[in-house]
Design a protein around this motif. Structure first.
Motif, mmCIF file in Angstrom:
data_model
loop_
_atom_site.group_PDB
_atom_site.id
_atom_site.type_symbol
_atom_site.label_atom_id
_atom_site.label_comp_id
_atom_site.label_asym_id
_atom_site.label_seq_id
_atom_site.Cartn_x
_atom_site.Cartn_y
_atom_site.Cartn_z
ATOM 1 N N MET A 127 0.833 -1.172 0.000
ATOM 2 C CA MET A 127 0.000 0.000 0.000
ATOM 3 C C MET A 127 0.880 1.238 0.000
ATOM 4 S SD MET A 127 -1.915 1.795 3.112
ATOM 5 C CE MET A 127 -0.302 1.937 3.791
ATOM 6 N N ALA A 128 0.819 1.986 -1.066
ATOM 7 C CA ALA A 128 1.598 3.212 -1.171
ATOM 8 C C ALA A 128 0.671 4.414 -1.081
ATOM 9 C CB ALA A 128 2.362 3.247 -2.488
ATOM 10 N N ILE A 129 1.133 5.420 -0.344
ATOM 11 C CA ILE A 129 0.389 6.670 -0.223
ATOM 12 C C ILE A 129 0.919 7.620 -1.287
ATOM 13 C CG2 ILE A 129 -0.140 8.636 1.258
ATOM 14 C CD1 ILE A 129 0.567 6.742 3.657
ATOM 15 N N SER A 130 0.016 8.131 -2.089
ATOM 16 C CA SER A 130 0.373 9.108 -3.116
ATOM 17 C C SER A 130 -0.201 10.455 -2.685
ATOM 18 C CB SER A 130 -0.223 8.680 -4.455
ATOM 19 O OG SER A 130 -0.067 9.693 -5.417
ATOM 20 N N ILE A 131 0.645 11.472 -2.654
ATOM 21 C CA ILE A 131 0.194 12.813 -2.271
ATOM 22 C C ILE A 131 0.463 13.755 -3.429
ATOM 23 C CG2 ILE A 131 0.508 14.744 -0.677
ATOM 24 C CD1 ILE A 131 1.089 12.721 1.495
ATOM 25 N N ARG A 132 -0.551 14.552 -3.762
ATOM 26 C CA ARG A 132 -0.434 15.488 -4.874
ATOM 27 C C ARG A 132 -1.231 16.742 -4.563
ATOM 28 N NH1 ARG A 132 -5.263 15.589 -7.363
ATOM 29 N NH2 ARG A 132 -6.575 13.734 -7.287
ATOM 30 N N LEU A 133 -0.983 17.774 -5.386
ATOM 31 C CA LEU A 133 -1.772 18.995 -5.280
ATOM 32 C C LEU A 133 -3.218 18.706 -5.662
ATOM 33 C CD1 LEU A 133 0.597 21.602 -6.969
ATOM 34 C CD2 LEU A 133 -0.019 21.482 -4.548
ATOM 35 N N ALA A 134 -4.137 19.270 -4.913
ATOM 36 C CA ALA A 134 -5.554 19.115 -5.238
ATOM 37 C C ALA A 134 -5.874 19.894 -6.503
ATOM 38 C CB ALA A 134 -6.409 19.603 -4.083
ATOM 39 N N GLN A 135 -6.795 19.371 -7.264
ATOM 40 C CA GLN A 135 -7.268 19.998 -8.492
ATOM 41 C C GLN A 135 -8.743 20.382 -8.326
ATOM 42 O OE1 GLN A 135 -4.990 20.400 -11.012
ATOM 43 N NE2 GLN A 135 -3.576 19.483 -9.535
ATOM 44 N N LYS A 136 -9.229 21.270 -9.181
ATOM 45 C CA LYS A 136 -10.640 21.675 -9.110
ATOM 46 C C LYS A 136 -11.572 20.473 -9.162
ATOM 47 C CE LYS A 136 -9.784 26.103 -11.320
ATOM 48 N NZ LYS A 136 -9.979 26.904 -12.535
ATOM 49 N N ALA A 137 -11.229 19.481 -9.964
ATOM 50 C CA ALA A 137 -12.082 18.300 -10.114
ATOM 51 C C ALA A 137 -12.160 17.451 -8.844
ATOM 52 C CB ALA A 137 -11.573 17.442 -11.275
ATOM 53 N N ASP A 138 -11.263 17.693 -7.880
ATOM 54 C CA ASP A 138 -11.276 16.942 -6.623
ATOM 55 C C ASP A 138 -12.330 17.448 -5.642
ATOM 56 O OD1 ASP A 138 -9.061 15.228 -7.251
ATOM 57 O OD2 ASP A 138 -7.691 16.890 -6.774
ATOM 58 N N ALA A 139 -12.917 18.601 -5.907
ATOM 59 C CA ALA A 139 -13.833 19.230 -4.952
ATOM 60 C C ALA A 139 -14.940 18.292 -4.456
ATOM 61 C CB ALA A 139 -14.419 20.514 -5.520
ATOM 62 N N PRO A 140 -15.648 17.558 -5.319
ATOM 63 C CA PRO A 140 -16.725 16.701 -4.799
ATOM 64 C C PRO A 140 -16.228 15.605 -3.844
ATOM 65 C CG PRO A 140 -17.014 17.048 -7.151
ATOM 66 C CD PRO A 140 -15.664 17.595 -6.804
ATOM 67 N N LEU A 141 -15.107 14.988 -4.167
ATOM 68 C CA LEU A 141 -14.594 13.931 -3.294
ATOM 69 C C LEU A 141 -14.068 14.492 -1.973
ATOM 70 C CD1 LEU A 141 -12.760 11.624 -5.861
ATOM 71 C CD2 LEU A 141 -14.928 11.194 -4.676
ATOM 72 N N ILE A 142 -13.381 15.634 -2.041
ATOM 73 C CA ILE A 142 -12.895 16.275 -0.812
ATOM 74 C C ILE A 142 -14.084 16.671 0.057
ATOM 75 C CG2 ILE A 142 -11.706 18.271 0.157
ATOM 76 C CD1 ILE A 142 -9.851 18.209 -2.314
ATOM 77 N N ALA A 143 -15.100 17.288 -0.552
ATOM 78 C CA ALA A 143 -16.276 17.733 0.199
ATOM 79 C C ALA A 143 -16.973 16.555 0.870
ATOM 80 C CB ALA A 143 -17.243 18.464 -0.721
ATOM 81 N N ARG A 144 -17.095 15.454 0.168
ATOM 82 C CA ARG A 144 -17.758 14.275 0.735
ATOM 83 C C ARG A 144 -16.962 13.722 1.913
ATOM 84 N NH1 ARG A 144 -18.370 11.375 -3.709
ATOM 85 N NH2 ARG A 144 -20.233 12.564 -4.119
ATOM 86 N N LEU A 145 -15.639 13.583 1.737
ATOM 87 C CA LEU A 145 -14.798 13.077 2.827
ATOM 88 C C LEU A 145 -14.822 14.050 4.006
ATOM 89 C CD1 LEU A 145 -12.779 10.950 3.856
ATOM 90 C CD2 LEU A 145 -10.975 12.345 2.857
ATOM 91 N N HIS A 146 -14.735 15.345 3.729
ATOM 92 C CA HIS A 146 -14.765 16.360 4.782
ATOM 93 C C HIS A 146 -16.079 16.286 5.555
ATOM 94 C CE1 HIS A 146 -13.828 20.868 5.802
ATOM 95 N NE2 HIS A 146 -13.913 20.110 6.869
#
Length: 182
Positions: free
Chosen positions: A1-20
């Motif tokens: 299991m590898a953790i990948s970290i990247r800059l958030a993009q505009k298209a990430d908003a729905p997934l971030i909002a749901r997790l938040h």
């Protein structure tokens, strides 16, 4: 299991909002007043994340962590929002989904946010953790954060009592990034 970290993009908003939305409700179910639960809907979170991700001129950084292509967590850091930070950068958000806790996601997000703030010219970072959020307090203390005081977050719905945790030696903390040390 590898953790990948990247800059958030505009298209990430729905997934971030749901997790938040879901993580916030679970974390604060016994701490926040009912008015906060009533006023902070998933739609409200989505609108806020869409706005923040569209603000390209901002001095803040928003990162997402993924495991096997799934959003595992996110974090945001930038200029301080309260005088208690005393010129340190503020980590405003650091959330990890329930299915991904205790897998190093929070640790890697914290270290990466600290590194970005060091590159932005800050000597230290701090964050507020709601009084009573014992799992988060234990995590930040385990990450060698120092409790520097208390303040009230003037949030739009809930004026929460917070403990300030700080890291003032960013080169030392970021030296542990990605090597499994804490």
């Amino acid at each position: 299991m590898a953790i990948s970290i990247r800059l958030a993009q505009k298209a990430d908003a729905p997934l971030i909002a749901r997790l938040h939305f879901h993580t916030w409700r679970e974390t604060y179910r016994d701490l926040a007043p009912q008015a906060a639960f009533d006023g902070v809907t998933e739609e409200v979170r989505l609108a806020r994340w869409q706005s923040m991700l569209a603000d390209e001129g901002s001095e803040r950084i928003i990162l997402v962590a993924e495991i096997d292509g799934q959003l595992a967590g996110f974090g945001m850091a930038g200029p301080p929002s309260h005088e208690i930070f005393q010129g340190r950068a503020e980590i405003k958000f650091l959330y990890v989904g329930a299915a991904f806790k205790r897998q190093g996601v929070g640790r890697e997000l914290l270290l990466r946010l600290a590194r970005h703030m060091m590159k932005a010219g800050y000597d230290g970072v701090g964050l507020g953790v709601v009084a009573g959020n014992d799992p988060a307090i234990a995590f930040y203390e385990g990450m060698r954060g120092t409790r520097e005081g208390n303040y009230t977050d003037p949030g739009p719905i809930w004026r929460s009592d917070n403990h300030l945790y700080v890291w003032d030696d960013l080169p030392a903390i970021t030296a542990h990034e990605g090597n499994g040390s804490s």
